[in-house]
Enzyme design. Structure first.
Site, PDB file in Angstrom:
ATOM      1  N   GLU A  52       0.839  -1.194   0.000  1.00  0.00           N
ATOM      2  CA  GLU A  52       0.000   0.000   0.000  1.00  0.00           C
ATOM      3  C   GLU A  52       0.874   1.244   0.000  1.00  0.00           C
ATOM      4  OE1 GLU A  52      -2.790   0.036   3.167  1.00  0.00           O
ATOM      5  OE2 GLU A  52      -3.569  -1.973   2.755  1.00  0.00           O
ATOM      6  N   HIS A  60       4.350   0.739   2.046  1.00  0.00           N
ATOM      7  CA  HIS A  60       4.445  -0.172   3.183  1.00  0.00           C
ATOM      8  C   HIS A  60       3.778  -1.494   2.816  1.00  0.00           C
ATOM      9  CE1 HIS A  60       0.533   1.837   3.872  1.00  0.00           C
ATOM     10  NE2 HIS A  60       0.157   0.687   4.411  1.00  0.00           N
ATOM     11  N   TYR A 100      -9.042  -5.597   6.032  1.00  0.00           N
ATOM     12  CA  TYR A 100      -8.246  -4.376   6.168  1.00  0.00           C
ATOM     13  C   TYR A 100      -7.093  -4.364   5.164  1.00  0.00           C
ATOM     14  CZ  TYR A 100      -4.932  -1.067   8.227  1.00  0.00           C
ATOM     15  OH  TYR A 100      -4.041  -0.046   8.428  1.00  0.00           O
ATOM     16  N   GLU A 104      -7.222  -1.148   0.155  1.00  0.00           N
ATOM     17  CA  GLU A 104      -6.710  -0.304  -0.932  1.00  0.00           C
ATOM     18  C   GLU A 104      -5.302  -0.740  -1.338  1.00  0.00           C
ATOM     19  OE1 GLU A 104      -6.910   3.630   0.622  1.00  0.00           O
ATOM     20  OE2 GLU A 104      -9.010   3.914   0.086  1.00  0.00           O
ATOM     21  N   GLY A 229      23.913 -11.563  57.795  1.00  0.00           N
ATOM     22  CA  GLY A 229      24.445 -10.258  58.185  1.00  0.00           C
ATOM     23  C   GLY A 229      23.382  -9.186  58.117  1.00  0.00           C
ATOM     24  N   PRO A 230      23.752  -7.943  58.386  1.00  0.00           N
ATOM     25  CA  PRO A 230      22.787  -6.838  58.456  1.00  0.00           C
ATOM     26  C   PRO A 230      22.146  -6.536  57.107  1.00  0.00           C
ATOM     27  CG  PRO A 230      24.899  -6.247  59.461  1.00  0.00           C
ATOM     28  CD  PRO A 230      25.119  -7.510  58.701  1.00  0.00           C
ATOM     29  N   ARG A 232      20.887  -3.870  54.098  1.00  0.00           N
ATOM     30  CA  ARG A 232      21.511  -2.741  53.387  1.00  0.00           C
ATOM     31  C   ARG A 232      23.030  -2.869  53.288  1.00  0.00           C
ATOM     32  NH1 ARG A 232      18.050   1.472  52.419  1.00  0.00           N
ATOM     33  NH2 ARG A 232      16.017   1.378  53.475  1.00  0.00           N
TER      34      ARG A 232
END
EC number: 2.7.7.-
Length: 360
Positions: A52, A60, A100, A104, A229-230, A232
Site C-alpha cells: 500500500e 508499506h 483491512y 486499498e 548479616g545486616p 543494606r
C-alpha cells in the site's frame, strides 16, 4: 554475568500473525515466499501480502500469516526480510485483518487457503448456520488456538465455560502456565561493578571459582553458600549479579523454575518456610517439588549451588536441630558478616574531595 538489558524479552505465540512493514517497497510475491520459508516448522497454511501507499507516497507492506501450529518466537527480528523490520501482532480477528489488508492495495499476492475465523466457539464460520452446540473439546481447541496470553486464555475460559472455570481453576492455571510460560526479567545491577569490601574476601573467591564460574563434571556435586548479616549491605545485589539464576524472596515458587540457571538464590525466607531446603543446600539432583497450582514435577537435572541470604534476626542456624545443623555445615560454606563489611566497594572520592575529607 547477567545481561544488562532491562527490557522484558519479546514473545509471540499465535497461529494467526499480522505483520506490518513500514516504508517497505518489497514485491508482495517475494515477501510472501520469504515469510513462508521462515515458518515452515509451524506448517504454514495461508499467507496474504499487500503493498500500500502512504499519503506521502512511501510504500508499506501488510501480511497475514496462518499456520497449523502456533508460531512461537522470542526474537523480535525473526520476521525481518531484506533489512526491513515489521511490527508483529496476533491477528485476533483474521476476517477483519484480511478485509483491512485488501482495502486499498497497490499489489497483492496470496498463497494457500484462507481459514476464516469461526464465530465464538461454534465450530461454524460467520456465514454458516448454527446447527449444534460445540463440545468442550471444540471450545478448548479454539481457545488454545486463539489465546495470545495467559490472562486472555483464562478470561476466554471463564466466559465460555464458567462452571468449569469456577470448579477447575487450578488446572486451567496449570495449563496456562504451560502454554504461556512466564518470561523472567533479567536482573540488572543498579550500581557500578565493584568488589566486595570484606575482611575475608579469599573465602568467597575460593567458593565462586568451582561453584559458579567454572564448569565441572556432571557427576560432581556443588557446594552452597550461606551469608548472614545486616540489611543494606549489598548481599542481594551481589548475589544476583553473578549470572543467570533462580531467585526466590518471601516464598519458594517452583512454577517458573529455570533449568538453565547456574545457581539458585533464597533471599530473606525463614528456615521453617523453605521447602526442600536439604535438596537446595545439598545441591542435589532430580528431586520432586510441588509447584503452586500445578502438578508435582522433577527439577534440577544437574547439581546446582544455592546462595542463602539471611539477616541476623532470621539466622537459619538458630532454628536448626543438631542433626540439621550438621547437614547444613557439611554442604554449605558459611559466611557470618562482621560489623562494617559490605558486598560492594565504596565509591572513590575525587582527589579534591578526598583531601577535604582528610583535613576534616
Amino acid at each position: 554475568m547477567a545481561s544488562s538489558s532491562s527490557n522484558r524479552q519479546f514473545s509471540h505465540r499465535n497461529a494467526n500473525t499480522f505483520l506490518t512493514y513500514p516504508k517497505c517497497p518489497e514485491n508482495p510475491e517475494i515477501a510472501c515466499q520469504m515469510i513462508w520459508e521462515l515458518v515452515v516448522r509451524w506448517i504454514p497454511k495461508y499467507i496474504l501480502c499487500a503493498r500500500e501507499a502512504h499519503k506521502d507516497g512511501s510504500l508499506h507492506l501488510h501480511a497475514l500469516l496462518q499456520t497449523e501450529k502456533p508460531v512461537r518466537i522470542s526474537d523480535s527480528r525473526f520476521f525481518d526480510i531484506n533489512g526491513f523490520h515489521p511490527n508483529i501482532q496476533s491477528a485476533k480477528s483474521v476476517n477483519r485483518v484480511r478485509d483491512y489488508i485488501l482495502k486499498e492495495p497497490l499489489a497483492v499476492f496470496e498463497r494457500g487457503t484462507f481459514i476464516p475465523r469461526k464465530s465464538p466457539f461454534l465450530g461454524k464460520s460467520d456465514s454458516e448456520v448454527k446447527e449444534k452446540k460445540p463440545s468442550k473439546d471444540e471450545i478448548m481447541r479454539d481457545i488454545i488456538s486463539h489465546a495470545t496470553s495467559k490472562e486472555e486464555y483464562l478470561s476466554m475460559i471463564q466466559k465460555e465455560l464458567p462452571f468449569d472455570w469456577s470448579t477447575k481453576l487450578q488446572y486451567f492455571e496449570y495449563s496456562a502456565n504451560k502454554l504461556f510460560p512466564e518470561i523472567q526479567e533479567e536482573f540488572t545491577n543498579p550500581h557500578p561493578p565493584s568488589s566486595p569490601d570484606l575482611l575475608c574476601n579469599e573465602s568467597i573467591n575460593d567458593w565462586l571459582q568451582p561453584n559458579i564460574f567454572q564448569s565441572s563434571d556432571e557427576r560432581s556435586r556443588k557446594q552452597s553458600l550461606y551469608i548472614v548479616g545486616p540489611t543494606r549491605t549489598g548481599k542481594s545485589t551481589w548475589a544476583r549479579s553473578l549470572g543467570v539464576h533462580n531467585y526466590w524472596q518471601n516464598n519458594v515458587d517452583w512454577s517458573s523454575y529455570n533449568e538453565d540457571a547456574i545457581y539458585n538464590i533464597v533471599d530473606d525466607i525463614p528456615f521453617k518456610f523453605c521447602p526442600c531446603w536439604k535438596q537446595l543446600v545439598g545441591c542435589q539432583r532430580d528431586f520432586i517439588v510441588n509447584p503452586k497450582y500445578g502438578k508435582k514435577k522433577k527439577v534440577q537435572k544437574k547439581s546446582k549451588p544455592t546462595i542463602i541470604l539471611a539477616n541476623s534476626d532470621e539466622d537459619w542456624m538458630k532454628e536448626m536441630t543438631p542433626g540439621q545443623l550438621e547437614y547444613f555445615e557439611a554442604n554449605c560454606i558459611i559466611y557470618i558478616m562482621s560489623p562494617g563489611e559490605k558486598w560492594y566497594s565504596p565509591p572513590e572520592l575525587p582527589p579534591t574531595e578526598a583531601v577535604h575529607s582528610d583535613r576534616s
